[in-house]
Design an enzyme around this catalytic site. Structure first.
Site: not given
Length: 316
Positions: A95, A294
């Site tokens: 991220d 994710h």
């Protein structure tokens, strides 16, 4: 172990012996998010460190937005790398941790042996702030980064039910949720949390209730201003990065991501994971993991660890 970088203190967890690997988490995670990688890599002969990034957990939480630019955060990584090892080390980032380690590799090449980016591929800096790019791409429409940019608003919204908000976010961005529901079509002034799907009862498939409780407790203690300030600081990155415009990552590198990660669809009509190594001169390949969203290192730890070990083995 604590590591200092000027007036910033960084909390770093270290385990194992061997060549050093430093894992850098993103929004909204702590060093503990790497527990699956720490156990695996230490068992394969690596010394593995994970840190609470500036603004999180046991690390310093300055309130000023300008303290969260990629240049500042890359400096934190260089300070930790120097404290951990006299030799260059391998960086792994997820991220926002991915742009942080990509930037550290460029700004501090003597400290970085190789780099793996998870979920966010390396893209060279541009002269337009990232937040302004998305402002144009989502003209008049909701986009979560623009919502996070609102002063104090996301802190208040999340703080009303911190644990519930975090669970909703983790579910919505995972491969278990409806595809790209994170990018729901809504008006610009909408709030994020009501747009997200309701998470299931009980623990998430990739995160225990104990882990979620610990994360929520950490934010109850520190607040989330540091976490959201990284997004606000993206307005400053373009000017801050003028000296590395068009820079290429020269160290051995790889990219790992989930097939169902909404980051892949951030630019409408474009596969954001195509040509992930275009700006890396020694790119060792992309691994796109089926079914994962994710949180690829938590959702699919075995496949993620296999890809990381491939990079590590190739640079021994």
């Amino acid at each position: 172990m604590p590591v200092t970088n000027g007036d910033i203190t960084l909390r770093v967890e270290v385990a194992g012996d061997g060549p050093t690997v430093l894992c850098v988490s993103g929004w909204p995670e702590l060093a503990s998010s790497w527990h699956n990688q720490v156990g695996f890599l230490t068992s394969h002969g690596y010394r593995v460190a994970a840190l609470d990034v500036r603004g999180y957990g046991g690390s310093s939480v300055p309130t000023e937005v300008e303290r969260y630019t990629l240049k500042e955060l890359a400096g934190d990584i260089a300070a930790v790398a120097s404290a951990l090892d006299d030799e260059p080390i391998v960086l792994v980032g997820h991220d926002w941790g991915a742009p942080i380690v990509w930037n550290a590799a460029i700004r501090h090449p003597d400290r970085v042996r190789a780099v793996a980016g998870l979920s966010v591929p390396y893209r060279p800096p541009t002269d337009m702030p990232l937040i302004d790019i998305f402002d144009q791409l989502y003209a008049g429409r909701f986009f979560y980064m623009l919502y996070f940019d609102r002063p104090s608003v996301p802190e208040a919204d999340f703080g009303a039910d911190l644990r519930g908000s975090l669970k909703r976010v983790f579910y919505a961005l995972s491969g278990d949720a409806p595809l790209n529901h994170w990018l729901a079509d809504a008006l610009r002034d909408a709030a994020l949390l009501p747009l997200l799907p309701e998470p299931p009862e009980g623990p998430l498939s990739f995160m225990s209730d104990t882990a979620l409780d610990a994360l929520a407790a950490s934010f109850e203690r520190t607040g989330m201003v540091g976490a959201f300030n990284r997004y606000r600081a993206s307005r400053l990155d373009a000017k801050d990065s003028a000296d590395i415009a068009d820079a290429v990552v020269t160290q051995p590198s790889c990219f790992i991501a989930g097939e169902r990660d909404p980051v892949r669809a951030f630019v409408p009509g474009v596969d954001g994971y195509a040509d992930a190594g275009a700006a890396c001169s020694d790119f060792r390949g992309s691994t796109i993991i089926a079914g994962a969203g994710h949180w690829v290192h938590q959702e699919r730890p075995e496949a993620t660890n296999t890809a990381l070990l491939a990079l590590l083995s190739s640079v021994e």
